[in-house]
Motif scaffolding. Sequence first.
Motif, PDB file in Angstrom:
ATOM      1  N   ARG A   1       0.839  -1.210   0.000  1.00  0.00           N
ATOM      2  CA  ARG A   1       0.000   0.000   0.000  1.00  0.00           C
ATOM      3  C   ARG A   1       0.873   1.260   0.000  1.00  0.00           C
ATOM      4  N   ALA A   2       2.012   1.210   0.708  1.00  0.00           N
ATOM      5  CA  ALA A   2       2.919   2.360   0.723  1.00  0.00           C
ATOM      6  C   ALA A   2       3.573   2.555  -0.644  1.00  0.00           C
ATOM      7  N   ARG A   3       3.933   1.463  -1.293  1.00  0.00           N
ATOM      8  CA  ARG A   3       4.615   1.540  -2.589  1.00  0.00           C
ATOM      9  C   ARG A   3       3.651   1.809  -3.744  1.00  0.00           C
ATOM     10  N   ARG A   4       2.440   1.271  -3.637  1.00  0.00           N
ATOM     11  CA  ARG A   4       1.447   1.394  -4.721  1.00  0.00           C
ATOM     12  C   ARG A   4       0.084   1.760  -4.134  1.00  0.00           C
ATOM     13  N   PRO A   5      -0.061   2.974  -3.600  1.00  0.00           N
ATOM     14  CA  PRO A   5      -1.345   3.360  -2.998  1.00  0.00           C
ATOM     15  C   PRO A   5      -2.491   3.398  -4.008  1.00  0.00           C
TER      16      PRO A   5
ATOM     17  N   GLU B   1      -7.551  -2.406   8.666  1.00  0.00           N
ATOM     18  CA  GLU B   1      -6.711  -1.362   9.271  1.00  0.00           C
ATOM     19  C   GLU B   1      -5.416  -1.168   8.492  1.00  0.00           C
ATOM     20  N   ARG B   2      -4.899  -2.245   7.917  1.00  0.00           N
ATOM     21  CA  ARG B   2      -3.625  -2.170   7.176  1.00  0.00           C
ATOM     22  C   ARG B   2      -3.816  -1.780   5.717  1.00  0.00           C
ATOM     23  N   GLY B   3      -5.054  -1.521   5.323  1.00  0.00           N
ATOM     24  CA  GLY B   3      -5.281  -0.980   3.991  1.00  0.00           C
ATOM     25  C   GLY B   3      -5.954  -1.882   2.985  1.00  0.00           C
TER      26      GLY B   3
END
Length: 129
Positions: free
Chosen positions: A76-80, A101-103
């Motif tokens: 999620r951080a790399r490919r939101p 919660e983690r996306g």
Amino acid sequence: MSVYILVVDDEPDVEALYRQHFRRELRAGRFLMEFAASAPAALQRAADIRDPSLILILSDINMPGMSGLEMLPEVRARRPDVPVIMITAYGDAETRKIALERGAEALLTKPIDFGQLRQEIDARLGQLA
């Protein structure tokens, strides 16, 4: 533009199962499916597909090494821009809560309802049109 769906699962029979259920869509070229047997391989592949052609990641939760839940915040951080749907045999409330919660966009339980999954994919393809 090719449209990719990345499936992450360490079970060797998963690829055949997905290819069987989506054979018409794959044959018609509506989308391409790629398969990664581990979370680290999926993170690498998600990084390699830098354009908007990656529209969805489907990931098992229980895998050796890095679990799907551990992979989730990293991807999620790399490919939101890419939604992730988690898949598990254990759809308990705590697992669902952690995944969301983690996306995660959603949590599907095994055995997979391929009709529901097809609707999710169609919704993603509709957003691109």
